[in-house]
Scaffold this motif. Structure first.
Motif, PDB file in Angstrom:
ATOM      1  N   PHE A  68       0.823  -1.209   0.000  1.00 14.76           N
ATOM      2  CA  PHE A  68       0.000   0.000   0.000  1.00 14.76           C
ATOM      3  C   PHE A  68       0.858   1.261   0.000  1.00 14.76           C
ATOM      4  CE2 PHE A  68      -3.338  -2.963   1.263  1.00 14.76           C
ATOM      5  CZ  PHE A  68      -4.383  -2.493   0.487  1.00 14.76           C
ATOM      6  N   PHE A  69       2.061   1.194   0.553  1.00 11.18           N
ATOM      7  CA  PHE A  69       2.955   2.343   0.467  1.00 11.18           C
ATOM      8  C   PHE A  69       3.340   2.607  -0.986  1.00 11.18           C
ATOM      9  CE2 PHE A  69       7.421   3.768   0.154  1.00 11.18           C
ATOM     10  CZ  PHE A  69       7.260   5.061   0.642  1.00 11.18           C
ATOM     11  N   PHE A  70       3.728   1.567  -1.699  1.00 12.94           N
ATOM     12  CA  PHE A  70       4.104   1.736  -3.104  1.00 12.94           C
ATOM     13  C   PHE A  70       2.906   2.151  -3.949  1.00 12.94           C
ATOM     14  CE2 PHE A  70       7.582  -1.469  -2.065  1.00 12.94           C
ATOM     15  CZ  PHE A  70       8.549  -0.480  -1.961  1.00 12.94           C
ATOM     16  N   TYR A  71       1.725   1.663  -3.579  1.00 11.17           N
ATOM     17  CA  TYR A  71       0.513   2.077  -4.286  1.00 11.17           C
ATOM     18  C   TYR A  71       0.285   3.577  -4.119  1.00 11.17           C
ATOM     19  CZ  TYR A  71      -4.431   2.805  -5.204  1.00 11.17           C
ATOM     20  OH  TYR A  71      -5.620   3.314  -5.658  1.00 11.17           O
ATOM     21  N   GLY A  72       0.406   4.075  -2.883  1.00  9.35           N
ATOM     22  CA  GLY A  72       0.252   5.512  -2.644  1.00  9.35           C
ATOM     23  C   GLY A  72       1.331   6.320  -3.332  1.00  9.35           C
ATOM     24  N   LEU A  73       2.529   5.753  -3.416  1.00  7.31           N
ATOM     25  CA  LEU A  73       3.646   6.443  -4.060  1.00  7.31           C
ATOM     26  C   LEU A  73       3.362   6.705  -5.536  1.00  7.31           C
ATOM     27  CD1 LEU A  73       6.374   7.363  -2.871  1.00  7.31           C
ATOM     28  CD2 LEU A  73       7.380   5.283  -3.830  1.00  7.31           C
ATOM     29  N   ARG A  74       2.613   5.830  -6.168  1.00  2.11           N
ATOM     30  CA  ARG A  74       2.321   5.968  -7.595  1.00  2.11           C
ATOM     31  C   ARG A  74       1.036   6.760  -7.865  1.00  2.11           C
ATOM     32  NH1 ARG A  74       1.997   0.515 -10.410  1.00  2.11           N
ATOM     33  NH2 ARG A  74       1.768   1.915 -12.196  1.00  2.11           N
ATOM     34  N   LEU A  75       0.314   7.141  -6.821  1.00  4.15           N
ATOM     35  CA  LEU A  75      -0.908   7.928  -7.004  1.00  4.15           C
ATOM     36  C   LEU A  75      -0.551   9.397  -7.212  1.00  4.15           C
ATOM     37  CD1 LEU A  75      -3.633   6.677  -4.488  1.00  4.15           C
ATOM     38  CD2 LEU A  75      -3.739   6.674  -6.975  1.00  4.15           C
ATOM     39  N   SER A  76      -1.000   9.940  -8.303  1.00  2.00           N
ATOM     40  CA  SER A  76      -0.744  11.346  -8.597  1.00  2.00           C
ATOM     41  C   SER A  76      -1.950  12.195  -8.198  1.00  2.00           C
ATOM     42  CB  SER A  76      -0.447  11.531 -10.090  1.00  2.00           C
ATOM     43  OG  SER A  76      -0.407  12.895 -10.426  1.00  2.00           O
ATOM     44  N   VAL A 191      -5.963   1.436   9.639  1.00  2.00           N
ATOM     45  CA  VAL A 191      -5.312   2.746   9.629  1.00  2.00           C
ATOM     46  C   VAL A 191      -3.794   2.587   9.665  1.00  2.00           C
ATOM     47  CG1 VAL A 191      -4.940   4.848  10.975  1.00  2.00           C
ATOM     48  CG2 VAL A 191      -7.258   4.001  10.614  1.00  2.00           C
ATOM     49  N   LEU A 192      -3.304   1.720  10.554  1.00  2.00           N
ATOM     50  CA  LEU A 192      -1.852   1.560  10.715  1.00  2.00           C
ATOM     51  C   LEU A 192      -1.215   0.774   9.578  1.00  2.00           C
ATOM     52  CD1 LEU A 192      -1.624   0.812  14.555  1.00  2.00           C
ATOM     53  CD2 LEU A 192      -1.006   2.919  13.371  1.00  2.00           C
ATOM     54  N   GLN A 193      -1.902  -0.273   9.130  1.00  2.00           N
ATOM     55  CA  GLN A 193      -1.289  -1.201   8.186  1.00  2.00           C
ATOM     56  C   GLN A 193      -1.596  -0.858   6.728  1.00  2.00           C
ATOM     57  OE1 GLN A 193      -1.991  -5.221   9.370  1.00  2.00           O
ATOM     58  NE2 GLN A 193      -0.685  -6.120   7.800  1.00  2.00           N
ATOM     59  N   VAL A 194      -2.690  -0.127   6.471  1.00  2.00           N
ATOM     60  CA  VAL A 194      -3.113   0.145   5.098  1.00  2.00           C
ATOM     61  C   VAL A 194      -3.178   1.639   4.809  1.00  2.00           C
ATOM     62  CG1 VAL A 194      -4.966  -0.162   3.411  1.00  2.00           C
ATOM     63  CG2 VAL A 194      -4.405  -2.020   4.986  1.00  2.00           C
ATOM     64  N   LEU A 195      -4.014   2.372   5.568  1.00  2.00           N
ATOM     65  CA  LEU A 195      -4.236   3.781   5.250  1.00  2.00           C
ATOM     66  C   LEU A 195      -2.986   4.624   5.455  1.00  2.00           C
ATOM     67  CD1 LEU A 195      -6.211   5.963   4.370  1.00  2.00           C
ATOM     68  CD2 LEU A 195      -6.864   6.249   6.775  1.00  2.00           C
ATOM     69  N   LEU A 196      -2.305   4.432   6.570  1.00  2.00           N
ATOM     70  CA  LEU A 196      -1.104   5.218   6.855  1.00  2.00           C
ATOM     71  C   LEU A 196      -0.031   5.036   5.783  1.00  2.00           C
ATOM     72  CD1 LEU A 196       0.184   7.183   8.844  1.00  2.00           C
ATOM     73  CD2 LEU A 196       1.080   5.221  10.122  1.00  2.00           C
ATOM     74  N   PRO A 197       0.263   3.803   5.356  1.00  2.00           N
ATOM     75  CA  PRO A 197       1.229   3.655   4.254  1.00  2.00           C
ATOM     76  C   PRO A 197       0.783   4.328   2.959  1.00  2.00           C
ATOM     77  CG  PRO A 197       0.959   1.573   5.393  1.00  2.00           C
ATOM     78  CD  PRO A 197      -0.086   2.494   5.940  1.00  2.00           C
ATOM     79  N   VAL A 198      -0.530   4.278   2.644  1.00  2.00           N
ATOM     80  CA  VAL A 198      -1.027   4.941   1.429  1.00  2.00           C
ATOM     81  C   VAL A 198      -0.816   6.443   1.520  1.00  2.00           C
ATOM     82  CG1 VAL A 198      -3.088   5.512   0.083  1.00  2.00           C
ATOM     83  CG2 VAL A 198      -2.715   3.173   0.838  1.00  2.00           C
ATOM     84  N   VAL A 199      -1.209   7.027   2.646  1.00  2.00           N
ATOM     85  CA  VAL A 199      -1.059   8.479   2.839  1.00  2.00           C
ATOM     86  C   VAL A 199       0.411   8.876   2.774  1.00  2.00           C
ATOM     87  CG1 VAL A 199      -1.361  10.375   4.473  1.00  2.00           C
ATOM     88  CG2 VAL A 199      -3.189   8.696   4.157  1.00  2.00           C
ATOM     89  N   LEU A 200       1.269   8.082   3.412  1.00  2.00           N
ATOM     90  CA  LEU A 200       2.703   8.371   3.379  1.00  2.00           C
ATOM     91  C   LEU A 200       3.225   8.312   1.947  1.00  2.00           C
ATOM     92  CD1 LEU A 200       5.262   8.938   5.014  1.00  2.00           C
ATOM     93  CD2 LEU A 200       5.582   6.461   5.249  1.00  2.00           C
ATOM     94  N   LEU A 204       4.827  11.424  -0.357  1.00  2.00           N
ATOM     95  CA  LEU A 204       6.168  11.309  -0.924  1.00  2.00           C
ATOM     96  C   LEU A 204       6.155  11.160  -2.446  1.00  2.00           C
ATOM     97  CD1 LEU A 204       7.805   8.928   1.711  1.00  2.00           C
ATOM     98  CD2 LEU A 204       8.139  11.395   1.462  1.00  2.00           C
ATOM     99  N   HIS A 205       4.959  11.265  -3.040  1.00  2.00           N
ATOM    100  CA  HIS A 205       4.852  11.091  -4.491  1.00  2.00           C
ATOM    101  C   HIS A 205       5.706  12.100  -5.255  1.00  2.00           C
ATOM    102  CE1 HIS A 205       3.036  10.512  -8.464  1.00  2.00           C
ATOM    103  NE2 HIS A 205       2.921  11.823  -8.531  1.00  2.00           N
TER     104      HIS A 205
END
Length: 345
Positions: A68-76, A191-200, A204-205
């Motif tokens: 989910f972190f990498f998923y959020g990283l690729r969200l523009s 929130v800790l395992q999914v949402l927080l990594p996405v937001v982070l 950082l995008h």
């Protein structure tokens, strides 16, 4: 063996023909690997259950957050803002994904309640509550000649909404069950395992987004490896506890038939809705492909949070795994047909 520019090995001789035929019907290494993980879990369940010398389940948990972190990283954020204007398309896709699917499955609960098949029904309902898939939806829309920006927007928004909507749907049937489901605890883990990594990742995008986009092929392989690990550990737990002992081959065949029937039912309903709303061809294709698909990625990784007991996860994941394979087969054939029709027009 030769290698093309995209880095994928291309064998010579008759193998390219066989590979092309397999790809055309949606058979890739990942689907075959999924089947391999189930067979391995059946033959060697202790490997996925034992915590010594290394707990594969714990490795999978950390992998979920990285996915989910990498998923959020690729969200523009900029691209998401641009896609907001086509609101009719977005409403049809999201209502199909999160409302139509569950409402079609919900009435069946009375038929399967207090029966040996109730857990399988729960797996089907879990499938119905999941968000749409991202990569395959966009690929199929592209092949069929649909609205690609609309597909990217809806797939991305669906993934984010599913973080909250999926557990809310599942809470209707798990809060009072023996699954140990506690909504407050589950939302905290999400929130800790999914949402927080996405937001982070989104934050950082601007710094690492280009890097993630350049390496999306490698990141996709990482996602698939983690999914395979989750599938293996989940089925190992189920086989070790003999959770499948009450199901016959006929039950699995009926489940497969029901999954392909569900796909075409939703496909037909969305097609009719888009006709009534006067969608053009591009938006209609996007609505159908994005609205009829379900995400195996979210299904597997969220199962680690929603079903912490572990022993029934193998059965819960069975419907989404079958649906994933069948939706690829069906949608690839349909996308190719749409592409040929567009070429003729």
């Amino acid at each position: 063996m030769k290698r093309e520019e995209n880095g994928n090995p291309q064998p010579v001789g008759l193998i390219p023909w066989a590979g092309a035929m397999a790809a055309r019907v949606g058979l890739d290494w990942f689907l075959l690997a999924l089947l391999g993980m189930i067979v391995l879990a059946y033959l060697w369940p202790e490997l996925g259950v034992d915590r010594e010398p290394l707990s594969l389940g714990d490795v999978a948990n950390y992998g979920v957050s990285l996915i989910f972190f990498f998923y959020g990283l690729r969200l523009s954020p900029e691209k998401l803002k641009v896609g907001l204007s086509n609101w009719k398309l977005h409403v049809v896709v999201q209502l199909s994904t999160f409302i139509l699917f569950p409402l079609l499955i919900l009435p069946l609960y009375t038929l399967f309640r207090d029966t040996p098949q109730e857990l399988l029904w729960l797996g089907v309902f879990y499938l119905a509550a999941l968000p749409s898939t991202v990569s395959s939806s966009v690929v199929m829309v592209s092949i069929a000649g649909g609205n690609i920006p609309g597909a990217i927007f809806n797939a991305s928004i669906s993934s984010l909404m599913g973080i909250f909507i999926t557990p809310l749907w599942m809470g209707l049937f798990l809060t009072s069950s023996a699954a140990g489901f506690d909504m407050g605890s589950v939302m905290g883990k999400l929130v800790l395992q999914v949402l927080l990594p996405v937001v982070l990742g989104i934050l950082l995008h601007r710094y690492w987004g280009a890097f993630a986009e350049r390496n999306k092929g490698r990141l996709r392989v990482f996602d698939q490896v983690i999914i395979l690990l989750i599938v293996f550990t989940s089925f190992s737990e189920s086989f070790a506890r003999r959770m499948f002992s009450g199901y016959s081959a006929l039950d699995i065949l009926i489940l497969g038939g029901a999954m392909i029937g569900l796909f075409f039912l939703v496909y037909g309903i969305i097609y009719g809705i888009t006709k009534l709303l006067g969608f053009n061809r591009e938006n209609q294709i996007t609505a159908i492909f994005c609205g009829s698909k379900k995400s195996l990625v979210h299904g597997t990784v969220m199962s680690k949070v929603l079903f912490p007991g572990g022993n029934m996860v193998g059965i819960i994941l069975l419907p989404i795994m079958i649906y994933h394979a069948l939706q690829l087969l069906a949608s690839s054939v349909i996308a190719q047909a749409e592409a040929r029709r567009k070429a003729v027009d």
